[in-house]
Design an enzyme around this catalytic site. Structure first.
Site, PDB file in Angstrom:
ATOM      1  N   GLU A  49       0.876  -1.175   0.000  1.00  0.00           N
ATOM      2  CA  GLU A  49       0.000   0.000   0.000  1.00  0.00           C
ATOM      3  C   GLU A  49       0.915   1.227   0.000  1.00  0.00           C
ATOM      4  O   GLU A  49       1.706   1.415   0.920  1.00  0.00           O
ATOM      5  CB  GLU A  49      -0.876  -0.023   1.249  1.00  0.00           C
ATOM      6  CG  GLU A  49      -1.973   1.011   1.274  1.00  0.00           C
ATOM      7  CD  GLU A  49      -2.788   0.949   2.560  1.00  0.00           C
ATOM      8  OE1 GLU A  49      -3.165   2.027   3.051  1.00  0.00           O
ATOM      9  OE2 GLU A  49      -3.016  -0.153   3.085  1.00  0.00           O
ATOM     10  N   ASP A  60      -5.322   9.623   9.207  1.00  0.00           N
ATOM     11  CA  ASP A  60      -4.044   9.110   9.689  1.00  0.00           C
ATOM     12  C   ASP A  60      -3.604   9.712  11.009  1.00  0.00           C
ATOM     13  O   ASP A  60      -3.880  10.878  11.308  1.00  0.00           O
ATOM     14  CB  ASP A  60      -2.966   9.361   8.628  1.00  0.00           C
ATOM     15  CG  ASP A  60      -3.238   8.587   7.359  1.00  0.00           C
ATOM     16  OD1 ASP A  60      -3.385   7.361   7.469  1.00  0.00           O
ATOM     17  OD2 ASP A  60      -3.319   9.197   6.279  1.00  0.00           O
TER      18      ASP A  60
END
Length: 263
Positions: A49, A60
């Site tokens: 990824e 995040d």
């Protein structure tokens, strides 16, 4: 056949679980990013990824936010990452998924983005800020082209009645967020994680992956009979940074994790 689907079918035949890592493109630089992708492939990683740095990565935690900031400071952009993937594809067939925010795609142009993914060999995309109800624009271009990247769906413990709708026509795998909040939390999974994973697995026709907060294979040991694999992001970035992106350290981590995951 899409590389993601091909690899996951191979693992199913071997009765093995998938190991997926997240890394931020452009760190420590673009050339080394390419080398690390290839090193991971050699070490046995199943899917990579690749995070496209963004100025406001809302899904995040601090580790990936900091990595994104550093990469932007180095001048990393989507055009450069496409060039990187095209270079990697000359001698590496590991499945590559872009993790990016929708503004990046809109700025590049949705159709241009899909065309470039096809051209360079990008196999999938995860777009954390694009809700299912808003995927129609990008799906319009995916549905009318061939060899397109898969749009990997994200579900969370609060998705509940939306899960069947989200996974119904999904391809590749379902990304199960294992905790509430952002990435990088230390294996503090949602209190109903087992029931939630079982529910997704019971509905999904494609493999189910668990992500967020995972550091070691032992973290997912309790759920190994439910899931088809797991994803490590923030912890992998920490390992690379602390070792100054040492190739041997990266190889050792992936090899040991895979062995523990499939013991």
């Amino acid at each position: 056949m899409n590389r993601i689907e091909k690899r996951l079918k191979e693992l199913e035949k071997e009765n093995k679980k998938a190991f997926i890592t997240y890394m931020t493109a452009g760190l420590p630089d673009m050339k080394k990013t390419g080398e690390i992708i290839k090193i991971q492939a050699e070490a046995g990683i199943d899917i990579v990824e690749l995070g496209i740095p963004f100025s406001d990565p809302t899904a995040d935690g601090p580790v990936i936010q900091e990595a994104s900031y550093k990469s932007i400071q180095k001048g990393t952009n989507l055009k450069g990452v496409f060039e990187l993937v095209a270079e990697v594809r000359k001698d590496c067939e590991v499945p590559i998924i872009f993790m990016l925010y929708y503004n990046t795609i809109l700025y590049y142009g949705v159709e241009n983005f899909i065309n470039k993914c096809i051209e360079c060999g990008v196999d999938g995309m995860i777009i954390p800020d694009l809700p299912f109800e808003e995927t129609f624009e990008i799906k319009e271009f995916i549905d009318k082209k061939e060899n397109v990247p898969y749009l990997i769906p994200l579900v969370s413990p609060v998705s509940k009645e939306r899960i069947p709708m989200i996974v119904n026509e999904a391809k590749g795998f379902v990304y199960c967020v294992s905790s509430m909040g952002v990435t990088g939390q230390d294996a503090t999974f949602h209190k109903e994680i087992k029931n939630y994973l079982e529910e997704v697995k019971g509905i999904s026709k494609i493999p189910v992956m668990m992500g967020f907060g995972i550091r070691t294979a032992k973290d997912v040991e309790k759920y190994i009979d439910i899931i088809d694999g797991c994803i490590v992001g923030s912890h992998f970035i920490n390992i690379m940074e602390k070792s100054n992106y040492n190739i041997d350290t990266i190889k050792e981590y992936i090899t040991a994790f895979k062995a523990e995951l499939n013991k």
